[in-house]
Each structure stands twice: as structure tokens, then as C-alpha cells.
Design a protein around this motif. Structure first.
Motif, PDB file in Angstrom:
ATOM      1  N   PRO A 165       0.798  -1.232   0.000  1.00  0.00           N
ATOM      2  CA  PRO A 165       0.000   0.000   0.000  1.00  0.00           C
ATOM      3  C   PRO A 165       0.837   1.292   0.000  1.00  0.00           C
ATOM      4  CG  PRO A 165      -0.801  -1.526   1.678  1.00  0.00           C
ATOM      5  CD  PRO A 165       0.509  -2.070   1.179  1.00  0.00           C
ATOM      6  N   LEU A 166       2.121   1.207   0.323  1.00  0.00           N
ATOM      7  CA  LEU A 166       2.963   2.408   0.345  1.00  0.00           C
ATOM      8  C   LEU A 166       3.144   2.938  -1.077  1.00  0.00           C
ATOM      9  CD1 LEU A 166       5.763   1.184   2.792  1.00  0.00           C
ATOM     10  CD2 LEU A 166       3.929   2.813   3.304  1.00  0.00           C
ATOM     11  N   PRO A 167       3.142   4.243  -1.252  1.00  0.00           N
ATOM     12  CA  PRO A 167       3.367   4.781  -2.601  1.00  0.00           C
ATOM     13  C   PRO A 167       4.797   4.495  -3.053  1.00  0.00           C
ATOM     14  CG  PRO A 167       3.322   6.549  -0.983  1.00  0.00           C
ATOM     15  CD  PRO A 167       2.951   5.290  -0.255  1.00  0.00           C
ATOM     16  N   VAL A 168       4.970   4.269  -4.345  1.00  0.00           N
ATOM     17  CA  VAL A 168       6.311   4.051  -4.897  1.00  0.00           C
ATOM     18  C   VAL A 168       7.025   5.398  -4.903  1.00  0.00           C
ATOM     19  CG1 VAL A 168       7.639   3.332  -6.919  1.00  0.00           C
ATOM     20  CG2 VAL A 168       5.543   2.103  -6.286  1.00  0.00           C
ATOM     21  N   PRO A 169       8.199   5.482  -4.276  1.00  0.00           N
ATOM     22  CA  PRO A 169       8.924   6.755  -4.245  1.00  0.00           C
ATOM     23  C   PRO A 169       9.294   7.235  -5.653  1.00  0.00           C
ATOM     24  CG  PRO A 169       9.820   5.209  -2.643  1.00  0.00           C
ATOM     25  CD  PRO A 169       8.867   4.436  -3.507  1.00  0.00           C
ATOM     26  N   ASP A 170       9.303   8.552  -5.841  1.00  0.00           N
ATOM     27  CA  ASP A 170       9.624   9.141  -7.144  1.00  0.00           C
ATOM     28  C   ASP A 170      11.001   8.721  -7.650  1.00  0.00           C
ATOM     29  OD1 ASP A 170       7.196  10.475  -7.233  1.00  0.00           O
ATOM     30  OD2 ASP A 170       8.012  12.348  -6.427  1.00  0.00           O
ATOM     31  N   ALA A 171      11.936   8.488  -6.758  1.00  0.00           N
ATOM     32  CA  ALA A 171      13.316   8.157  -7.158  1.00  0.00           C
ATOM     33  C   ALA A 171      13.445   6.743  -7.726  1.00  0.00           C
ATOM     34  CB  ALA A 171      14.253   8.314  -5.973  1.00  0.00           C
ATOM     35  N   VAL A 172      12.475   5.874  -7.497  1.00  0.00           N
ATOM     36  CA  VAL A 172      12.580   4.479  -7.931  1.00  0.00           C
ATOM     37  C   VAL A 172      12.612   4.380  -9.451  1.00  0.00           C
ATOM     38  CG1 VAL A 172      11.399   2.235  -7.985  1.00  0.00           C
ATOM     39  CG2 VAL A 172      11.551   3.512  -5.848  1.00  0.00           C
ATOM     40  N   GLY A 173      13.636   3.720  -9.942  1.00  0.00           N
ATOM     41  CA  GLY A 173      13.753   3.449 -11.370  1.00  0.00           C
ATOM     42  C   GLY A 173      14.176   4.631 -12.218  1.00  0.00           C
ATOM     43  N   ARG A 174      14.520   5.736 -11.599  1.00  0.00           N
ATOM     44  CA  ARG A 174      14.895   6.930 -12.375  1.00  0.00           C
ATOM     45  C   ARG A 174      16.267   6.763 -12.995  1.00  0.00           C
ATOM     46  NH1 ARG A 174      14.087  12.256  -9.025  1.00  0.00           N
ATOM     47  NH2 ARG A 174      15.372  13.044 -10.705  1.00  0.00           N
ATOM     48  N   PRO A 175      16.372   7.052 -14.269  1.00  0.00           N
ATOM     49  CA  PRO A 175      17.694   7.000 -14.902  1.00  0.00           C
ATOM     50  C   PRO A 175      18.504   8.239 -14.528  1.00  0.00           C
ATOM     51  CG  PRO A 175      16.049   7.672 -16.492  1.00  0.00           C
ATOM     52  CD  PRO A 175      15.316   7.339 -15.212  1.00  0.00           C
ATOM     53  N   MET A 176      19.804   8.093 -14.613  1.00  0.00           N
ATOM     54  CA  MET A 176      20.689   9.216 -14.351  1.00  0.00           C
ATOM     55  C   MET A 176      20.968   9.932 -15.664  1.00  0.00           C
ATOM     56  SD  MET A 176      24.524   9.221 -12.694  1.00  0.00           S
ATOM     57  CE  MET A 176      24.052   7.966 -11.538  1.00  0.00           C
ATOM     58  N   GLY A 177      21.048  11.241 -15.623  1.00  0.00           N
ATOM     59  CA  GLY A 177      21.379  11.986 -16.829  1.00  0.00           C
ATOM     60  C   GLY A 177      21.210  13.469 -16.611  1.00  0.00           C
ATOM     61  N   ILE A 178      21.627  14.234 -17.579  1.00  0.00           N
ATOM     62  CA  ILE A 178      21.483  15.688 -17.533  1.00  0.00           C
ATOM     63  C   ILE A 178      20.239  16.044 -18.339  1.00  0.00           C
ATOM     64  CG2 ILE A 178      22.537  17.886 -18.202  1.00  0.00           C
ATOM     65  CD1 ILE A 178      25.279  16.449 -17.914  1.00  0.00           C
ATOM     66  N   ARG A 179      19.295  16.684 -17.653  1.00  0.00           N
ATOM     67  CA  ARG A 179      18.064  17.069 -18.326  1.00  0.00           C
ATOM     68  C   ARG A 179      18.281  18.387 -19.064  1.00  0.00           C
ATOM     69  NH1 ARG A 179      16.171  15.957 -13.034  1.00  0.00           N
ATOM     70  NH2 ARG A 179      15.734  13.748 -12.886  1.00  0.00           N
ATOM     71  N   HIS A 180      17.891  18.429 -20.307  1.00  0.00           N
ATOM     72  CA  HIS A 180      18.005  19.632 -21.119  1.00  0.00           C
ATOM     73  C   HIS A 180      16.610  20.162 -21.425  1.00  0.00           C
ATOM     74  CE1 HIS A 180      22.315  19.231 -21.880  1.00  0.00           C
ATOM     75  NE2 HIS A 180      22.101  17.931 -21.955  1.00  0.00           N
ATOM     76  N   ALA A 181      16.486  21.454 -21.418  1.00  0.00           N
ATOM     77  CA  ALA A 181      15.218  22.065 -21.789  1.00  0.00           C
ATOM     78  C   ALA A 181      14.966  21.818 -23.274  1.00  0.00           C
ATOM     79  CB  ALA A 181      15.259  23.568 -21.511  1.00  0.00           C
ATOM     80  N   PRO A 182      13.709  21.678 -23.670  1.00  0.00           N
ATOM     81  CA  PRO A 182      13.416  21.470 -25.106  1.00  0.00           C
ATOM     82  C   PRO A 182      14.021  22.604 -25.935  1.00  0.00           C
ATOM     83  CG  PRO A 182      11.433  21.207 -23.777  1.00  0.00           C
ATOM     84  CD  PRO A 182      12.508  21.715 -22.865  1.00  0.00           C
ATOM     85  N   GLY A 183      14.643  22.239 -27.041  1.00  0.00           N
ATOM     86  CA  GLY A 183      15.233  23.199 -27.966  1.00  0.00           C
ATOM     87  C   GLY A 183      16.605  23.695 -27.557  1.00  0.00           C
ATOM     88  N   SER A 184      17.166  23.181 -26.468  1.00  0.00           N
ATOM     89  CA  SER A 184      18.498  23.667 -26.064  1.00  0.00           C
ATOM     90  C   SER A 184      19.612  22.786 -26.582  1.00  0.00           C
ATOM     91  CB  SER A 184      18.613  23.790 -24.554  1.00  0.00           C
ATOM     92  OG  SER A 184      18.429  22.560 -23.924  1.00  0.00           O
TER      93      SER A 184
END
Length: 184
Positions: A165-184
Motif C-alpha cells: 500500500p505504500l506509494p512508490v517513491p519518485d526516485a525508484v527506477g529513475r535514470p541518471m542523466g542531464i536534463r536539457h530544456a526542449p530546444g536547447s
């Protein structure tokens, strides 16, 4: 090998507690607390990143003992090995500060166990770090994965039901990387 020549869990030699099917299972489990050791503080004046993993490892060892895996079990030729760990550092911890860890079982199958740890400040409850781990049950004599015995699968199923019943934490399964804004 002398215990001074290797990393020793604070639970080494403590065995495991008997399993009781009628006992309520905490969700999440809170099995490990420790202050930040002076040996864990780096040149920046706070806990070094490698020591976060050490503390998460001690929390995992507390979980193994809760499950029924101890020195006697390992002497029988089986253990849980870590296959993968993802740590997210959130805040610093300084010497002497209290750490309180929790663990939730996200999933398991016949050979694998997927857990998520949270490390919080023991007084303020501030989230300091999280660790997601995939563990593999191993036949240490053959050097390969092996099915968990039925009694451990039964215990894992009970823990999983309590933690589902516990919510799955946001960090679970997240890939590592540098997020870029669209068009950058």
C-alpha cells in the motif's frame, strides 16, 4: 580473515530474530539507527559519499537478519549479494548527527529482492538520502544465483503484502542523466 581486516556490520554475530507469522509487519521497516561516526566525515566537514553506502549496507544487513539471513545461513553456502544500487544524496549529515533508516520491499521473485531505503535525520526527520537496491540470492559455493528457500520466499511475500500500500517513491527506477530544456 581477522574482523579488523574487513568491513564489519554492527549486526555481525547478532544472529536473527525468530519469524512470527502473527506479528504485524511495519510499513516501512525501521531497523537501523546510528550516529554519524567521526571516521565517516570528509574534508568538506560532512559525511563522505562512500559512507552513505556503508550505512545503507548496515540497514540492509539489519533487514537480512529480520528476514532470517545471518552467519549460520551464510555458512550454509547462500547469501544475498547486491547487484545494483542507486543513491540519491539530498542533504548533508555532520559528525554525531543521528541517522534513522527505513526500508521498504518494492518487489521480489524466486531469486531477486528489490528494496528502497530512506536515510533521515534522527531528530528533524529531514530526508538525507535514498538508496534503491536490487539484491540477488546466491549459492556462494557455486558462484551463481539460486532460488531463495521457501521459508524466505514466504517471509518476503508477507513483507511485500505489508509494504504494497505504500506509494512508490519518485526516485525508484529513475535514470541518471542531464536534463536539457526542449530546444536547447
Amino acid at each position: 580473515m581477522d574482523s579488523l581486516d574487513r568491513v564489519v556490520s554492527p549486526y555481525e554475530g547478532s544472529g536473527h530474530r525468530p519469524w512470527d507469522d502473527s506479528e504485524e509487519i511495519a510499513a516501512p521497516l525501521r531497523l537501523h539507527r546510528t550516529p554519524v561516526s567521526p571516521r565517516w566525515v570528509d574534508y568538506n566537514g560532512h559525511m563522505s559519499e562512500s559512507c552513505y553506502l556503508l550505512v545503507f549496507g548496515d540497514s540492509a544487513d539489519a533487514f537480512f537478519r529480520y528476514l532470517g539471513i545471518d552467519e549460520e545461513y551464510r555458512a550454509g553456502g547462500h547469501s544475498l549479494y547486491t547487484a545494483e544500487t542507486h543513491i540519491h544524496h539530498r542533504r548533508e549529515a555532520s559528525q554525531g548527527e543521528p541517522l534513522a533508516l527505513s526500508l521498504r520491499l518494492l518487489d521480489h521473485d524466486a531469486k531477486r529482492v528489490h528494496v528502497f531505503h530512506e536515510m533521515r535525520h534522527g531528530e528533524t526527520d529531514a530526508l538525507l538520502a535514498t538508496a534503491e537496491q536490487l539484491l540477488v540470492h546466491v549459492d556462494t559455493r557455486r558462484g551463481r544465483s539460486a532460488e531463495l528457500p521457501a521459508r524466505l520466499q514466504h517471509r518476503l511475500s508477507a513483507i511485500h503484502r505489508a509494504h504494497a500500500p505504500l506509494p512508490v517513491p519518485d526516485a525508484v527506477g529513475r535514470p541518471m542523466g542531464i536534463r536539457h530544456a526542449p530546444g536547447s
